[in-house]
Write an enzyme that holds these catalytic residues in place. Structure first.
Site: not given
Ligand code: PEP
Length: 250
Positions: A9-10, A96, A166, A212, A233-234
């Site tokens: 997920n960008w 989010e 999540e 994460s 995500g990141g």
């Molecule tokens: C996400 O936004 O779905 C996510 C898991 O972000 P991150 O990997 O940055 O925690």
């Protein structure tokens, strides 16, 4: 038995040139990876990234969608518009969206049903806040989000649904749920699917973990029986981190 599914997920990152370069690198480096793969760029880069990914093993995803096919919905994007750009998967109910933009279970359910009706695959995100975890409400929160989110979804449509667990406190914070903690909730998620649709459907359900996920923790998480993939995500914003995650091997 379940095909692992790694999705990136960008979020609200990258202009078209940056997105194009990242998609090109991923297309090259992820060719031949046996897992199901998807990236979800921002709406503005969907067409650009979609053109790059054509003929690759990486699906094009969107990060959200309107609960309507067309009409007076200023600022919204319809499932028909997503399909027109080659999108095949849409992420719905991301925390989010729930927590920063006030999306309710009822609204998310409208989107889920419409996306499935329009032939899109859905990643339905569920997960508790830190406050809810500390109040021992994890299972209750996840159960409500799943029951409400999947209302009206038929067993036939379920093959186009992935659940992403999540925990909100683990998203973008660097704090990952331990494999034990994540697996416990994934087991609950599968039990809820069994309650709603029967054991056969529950066995087939792909349940991603998100929060994460990094190259150094992916193997531990994916080694668990009920963890079938990751929503990232990141770490999905760079090939150095996304490629090793997508290439994980149990
Ligand atoms: C996400 O936004 O779905 C996510 C898991 O972000 P991150 O990997 O940055 O925690």
């Amino acid at each position: 038995m379940r095909t692992p599914f790694i999705a990136g997920n960008w979020k609200m990152h990258m202009d078209r040139a940056e997105a194009k370069a990242l998609a090109q690198a991923m297309k090259t480096e992820l060719a031949g990876v046996p897992h199901k793969l998807m990236v979800a760029p921002p709406f503005t880069a969907l067409e650009t990234v979609g053109a790059v990914l054509q003929g690759s093993n990486i699906l094009l995803g969107a990060q959200n969608m309107a609960p309507a096919t067309s009409g007076a919905h200023t600022g919204e994007i319809s499932p028909l518009m997503l399909k027109d750009l080659g999108v095949s998967v849409v992420i719905l109910g991301h925390s989010e969206r729930r927590h920063s933009y006030g999306e309710t279970d009822a609204l998310i359910n409208e989107k889920v049903r419409l996306a499935l009706q329009e032939g899109l695959e859905v990643i339905l995100c569920v997960g508790e806040t830190l406050e809810e975890r500390e109040a021992n409400r994890v299972n209750q929160v996840v159960e409500t989000q799943m029951k409400e989110g999947l209302k009206g979804v038929t067993a036939d449509q379920l093959e186009n649904v992935t659940i992403a667990y999540e925990p909100v406190w683990a998203i973008g914070t660097g704090k990952t749920a331990t494999p034990d903690d994540a697996d416990a909730v994934h087991t609950t998620v599968r039990e809820i699917v069994a309650d709603l649709y029967g054991a056969g459907e529950a066995d087939k359900m792909v349940i991603q973990y998100g929060g994460s996920v990094k190259p150094d923790n992916v193997k531990g998480l994916m080694g668990r029986d009920n963890i079938d993939g990751a929503l990232v995500g990141g770490a999905s914003l760079k090939t150095e981190t996304f490629v090793p995650i997508a290439q994980f091997d149990r």
